[in-house]
Write an enzyme that holds these catalytic residues in place. Sequence first.
Site, PDB file in Angstrom:
ATOM      1  N   CYS A 120       0.742  -1.190   0.086  1.00 16.50           N
ATOM      2  CA  CYS A 120      -0.065   0.174   0.245  1.00 16.50           C
ATOM      3  C   CYS A 120       0.702   1.266   0.020  1.00 16.50           C
ATOM      4  O   CYS A 120       1.430   1.435   1.209  1.00 16.50           O
ATOM      5  CB  CYS A 120      -1.045  -0.153   1.281  1.00 16.50           C
ATOM      6  SG  CYS A 120      -1.875   1.576   1.378  1.00 16.50           S
ATOM      7  N   CYS A 123      -0.620   4.294   2.410  1.00 12.90           N
ATOM      8  CA  CYS A 123      -0.854   4.334   3.701  1.00 12.90           C
ATOM      9  C   CYS A 123      -0.193   2.902   4.176  1.00 12.90           C
ATOM     10  O   CYS A 123       0.796   2.525   3.960  1.00 12.90           O
ATOM     11  CB  CYS A 123      -1.900   4.720   4.515  1.00 12.90           C
ATOM     12  SG  CYS A 123      -3.358   3.790   3.465  1.00 12.90           S
ATOM     13  N   SER A 124      -1.317   2.072   4.679  1.00 10.11           N
ATOM     14  CA  SER A 124      -0.729   0.596   5.012  1.00 10.11           C
ATOM     15  C   SER A 124      -2.030  -0.368   4.900  1.00 10.11           C
ATOM     16  O   SER A 124      -2.314  -1.104   5.907  1.00 10.11           O
ATOM     17  CB  SER A 124      -0.351   0.726   6.589  1.00 10.11           C
ATOM     18  OG  SER A 124      -1.256   1.329   7.562  1.00 10.11           O
ATOM     19  N   CYS A 125      -2.800  -0.106   3.751  1.00  7.52           N
ATOM     20  CA  CYS A 125      -4.107  -0.985   3.698  1.00  7.52           C
ATOM     21  C   CYS A 125      -3.749  -2.322   3.645  1.00  7.52           C
ATOM     22  O   CYS A 125      -2.361  -2.639   2.839  1.00  7.52           O
ATOM     23  CB  CYS A 125      -4.919  -0.426   2.413  1.00  7.52           C
ATOM     24  SG  CYS A 125      -5.586   1.208   2.398  1.00  7.52           S
TER      25      CYS A 125
END
Lengths: 227, 109
Positions: A120, A123-125
């Site tokens: 991702c 962000c940090s999906c």
Amino acid sequence: MSTTHDHDHAPIEAAGEISEFDVLETAIRGLAIEKGLFSPEDHRRFMEWAQRIGPHGGSRLVARAWLDPGFKQRLLADGTETSKEIGIDWLDPTGTGTPSDFTYFYVLENTPKVHNLIVCTLCSCYPRPVLGQAPEWYKTPHYRRRAVRWPREVLAEFGLHLAADVEVRVHDSNQKSRFMVMPMRPEGTEGWTEDQLAAIVTRDTMIGVALPRADWTADRSPVATSR
Amino acid sequence: MSPPRNTHYPVLMGTLRKAGKRPSEPDRASAPWEANLQATCECLSWRGALDNLERRRAEDTLGETTYAHFPAHTRAALVTAHLLLERGRISEHELETRMNQVRARLQSS
């Protein structure tokens, strides 16, 4: 009620040093609840959900797909719907999913000529309903920036060296899409049960930074040998 | 959505004393407060107080500036508090007072 305590276990140790972040988190949560930003029940709902999820869900999906061609076909066609067949509902825990996670879930099949990797960059999906919480390294800008630019180099840093004729496809998660890799079933697993297969489908193999091996489970990795 | 300001809130900067200037280990085990915080962030986003994507973006921005010296795994807590302070959802005085109360309670137990 018994007044004795004679069963055998080690004494509970005194708590270690209190972290300032224990303090900060407790303070934020308490103030937010007092101000009506959310309720204690809301918090409990997410805590219980978070404790339920983990990579075991993804492992089960892959193992079943390896054994059942019909299931595999359904999983590749509609990951979100097919997850329900093993008890994972992407609409949990609110009925509309989490603010981070209710999206379309895609399972990406590795083949002898295509290797998939998820990231991702924004962000940090991460596909939490099937893989649990993201590892720390997955959230770092270091991984996120480099995985899309130099995927082979990043994979090599994880110890995964792919042949030059294998195409590497990097899938960038976003607010609408979550991805998970379906690795290829390794040799030496013929005749295995779904449970046996699920044990070797570890978290990293479903992110795409590792390949499953018959002798490597989340709890037991092969003993390293010197070269 | 305006970018977060690089305000140095003393109540938050002070947490570095005990956090230490060290990077996070890539695959370390999470502390219990992190799971609580994650749930808090989901609740804040679900109920419309602080959108998760905005927070994550602010973690990147402030994580490379204001909170660059903090371990990466602590930045979500700092940035959540930072944004709640910046938006006036809580005040510095309230946060500091509550942190003192919580610290005293935890240390006495």
